[in-house]
Each structure stands twice: as structure tokens, then as C-alpha cells.
Design a protein around this motif. Sequence first.
Motif, short mmCIF file in Angstrom:
data_model
loop_
_atom_site.label_atom_id
_atom_site.label_comp_id
_atom_site.label_asym_id
_atom_site.label_seq_id
_atom_site.Cartn_x
_atom_site.Cartn_y
_atom_site.Cartn_z
N VAL A 35 0.91 -1.34 -0.03
CA VAL A 35 -0.02 0.23 -0.09
C VAL A 35 0.85 1.37 -0.12
O VAL A 35 0.56 2.24 -0.80
CB VAL A 35 -1.06 -0.01 1.17
CG1 VAL A 35 -1.58 1.27 1.40
CG2 VAL A 35 -1.98 -1.09 0.96
N LEU A 36 1.82 1.37 1.03
CA LEU A 36 2.83 2.37 0.87
C LEU A 36 3.45 2.80 -0.53
O LEU A 36 3.74 3.70 -0.68
CB LEU A 36 3.72 2.18 2.25
CG LEU A 36 3.20 2.49 3.59
CD1 LEU A 36 4.30 2.08 4.36
CD2 LEU A 36 2.76 3.93 3.57
N GLN A 37 3.97 1.42 -0.89
CA GLN A 37 4.57 1.58 -2.11
C GLN A 37 3.63 2.26 -3.31
O GLN A 37 4.06 3.06 -3.96
CB GLN A 37 5.04 0.00 -2.63
CG GLN A 37 6.56 -0.20 -2.06
CD GLN A 37 6.77 -1.84 -2.36
OE1 GLN A 37 6.12 -2.56 -2.91
NE2 GLN A 37 8.22 -2.05 -1.93
N ASP A 38 2.41 1.77 -3.40
CA ASP A 38 1.59 2.30 -4.18
C ASP A 38 1.13 3.51 -3.97
O ASP A 38 1.40 4.56 -5.03
CB ASP A 38 0.12 1.45 -4.28
CG ASP A 38 0.28 0.19 -4.81
OD1 ASP A 38 1.24 -0.24 -5.52
OD2 ASP A 38 -0.97 -0.81 -4.46
N ALA A 41 4.39 5.41 -5.35
CA ALA A 41 4.12 5.31 -6.65
C ALA A 41 3.22 6.51 -7.27
O ALA A 41 3.55 7.23 -8.12
CB ALA A 41 3.81 4.18 -7.33
N VAL A 42 2.02 6.72 -6.48
CA VAL A 42 1.11 7.71 -6.80
C VAL A 42 1.73 9.12 -6.58
O VAL A 42 1.56 10.05 -7.24
CB VAL A 42 -0.31 7.44 -6.14
CG1 VAL A 42 -1.08 8.71 -5.98
CG2 VAL A 42 -0.82 6.13 -6.52
N GLN A 43 2.29 9.10 -5.34
CA GLN A 43 2.90 10.21 -4.71
C GLN A 43 4.25 10.73 -5.83
O GLN A 43 4.09 11.98 -5.90
CB GLN A 43 3.38 10.17 -3.31
CG GLN A 43 2.22 10.22 -2.37
CD GLN A 43 1.44 11.25 -2.37
OE1 GLN A 43 2.28 12.85 -2.42
NE2 GLN A 43 0.24 11.41 -1.93
N CYS A 44 4.84 9.99 -6.13
CA CYS A 44 5.96 9.89 -7.26
C CYS A 44 5.49 10.66 -8.41
O CYS A 44 5.96 11.68 -8.85
CB CYS A 44 6.68 8.85 -7.25
SG CYS A 44 7.74 8.68 -5.93
N GLU A 45 4.37 9.89 -8.98
CA GLU A 45 3.62 10.43 -10.17
C GLU A 45 3.20 11.68 -9.97
O GLU A 45 3.12 12.56 -10.98
CB GLU A 45 2.75 9.26 -10.42
CG GLU A 45 1.97 9.62 -11.94
CD GLU A 45 3.00 9.26 -13.05
OE1 GLU A 45 2.79 10.13 -13.96
OE2 GLU A 45 3.75 8.72 -12.89
N SER A 46 2.54 11.81 -8.91
CA SER A 46 1.89 13.25 -8.70
C SER A 46 3.10 14.36 -8.61
O SER A 46 2.84 15.57 -8.96
CB SER A 46 1.09 13.23 -7.34
OG SER A 46 0.57 14.32 -7.02
N VAL A 47 4.05 14.06 -7.88
CA VAL A 47 5.37 14.62 -7.63
C VAL A 47 5.91 15.12 -9.33
O VAL A 47 6.15 16.22 -9.65
CB VAL A 47 6.31 14.25 -6.98
CG1 VAL A 47 7.73 15.05 -7.13
CG2 VAL A 47 5.90 14.37 -5.62
#
Length: 197
Positions: A35-38, A41-47
Motif C-alpha cells: 500500500v505504501l509503495q502504491d 508511486a502515486v505520490q511520485c507520479e503526482s510529484v
Amino acid sequence: MPPKKKTKKTMKKIQERSDNDLEAKYRRSVLDIAVLQDHIAVQCESVRTVQSDRVDLRRRMRDMEQTLQHERQDHRDVNSDFSRQYKTMQIELTNKVKRLEKEVSRLNEELALCQEELRKERREREQMEQEKDTAMNDLQHKMDNMETDYEKILHDTLDSLTSQLPVTRQRREDESTTLHQHHKALLSEFGLNARDM
């Protein structure tokens, strides 16, 4: 009471329970990690999206700043050009006004001279007309006097001729008769008869 001794079975149960807890914890940890990796990943994509948007926004902001600078420069250039044109037009207009004022002054002087000349010409013309009228009146008076004198002379002459006419007629008739007689005599001398001619 003394503590109970743990039996192997109990120990085994505890061990299994402990292994089950560990496995559940491990599974929960793996799930949390996933969940944290997802989430990461979402946060990285968002960033990345935010960074990309930020780069785009910075680029657009730079473009807009450049456009704004160009427009400001164009505005300054236009203002400068308008100021220069305004000053040029103002100078030209001032010069034109001065030239027209000089022209008006010169024309006013010419008008004053022309009006004075016109008044002088009118006075001279009126004086000439008065002199002409006086001369014509004098000539008319002289002509009337001459006409009267000529009429008098003509009447006197006609009266004189009228009075001399009977005498002249008589003398002519006498002369004519004498001349006639003389020609008759000459013709008879030549043997001609005056009535045959």
C-alpha cells in the motif's frame, strides 16, 4: 501457587500462535508495504506531474514575462514615437500658426492699404464725376446757347433769303427771258426756228 510449568503442547501452541502472529504481522507488513509503495508511486507520479506542471508553468511564465517585456518595450517605443510625432506636430503647428499670423498681419496691412486706395479712388472718381457733370452742364448750356444762336441766325438767314427770293426770282426770270431772246436771235441768224428744236 507456583507457576505452572509449560508443557510442550502449550509451548507448541504458543509457538504456533507466535508464528501465526508473526506471519499475520508479516502479511500485514507486506500489505502495508505494498500500500505504501502504491501510495509512494502515486505520490511520485503526482510529484512528477507537479514538477512537469511547474516546469511548464515556469516556461509559460518566462514566455509571458518575455511577451510582457516585449509589449512593454513596444509600448515604450509607441509612446516614444507618439511623443516624437506629437512634438513634431506641435512644432509644425506652432510654425504654421506663426506663419499664418504673419500672413494675416501682412494681408491686414494690404487690406488697409487697399481700403485707403479704394477710398482715394472713390474720392477722385466722385471729384471727376462732379467735374464731368459740371463740364457737361457747361457744355449743355453752351450747346443750348449755340442752338438758340444758330436758330436765330438760321431764322434771320431764312427771313433774309425769303425776302430776297422774289427779287432774285424776278431777276432770274428777266435774265432767262433775255438769254432766251438772245438764243432765239442767234438761231434766227442761222436760219433756224427755235420751235423746231
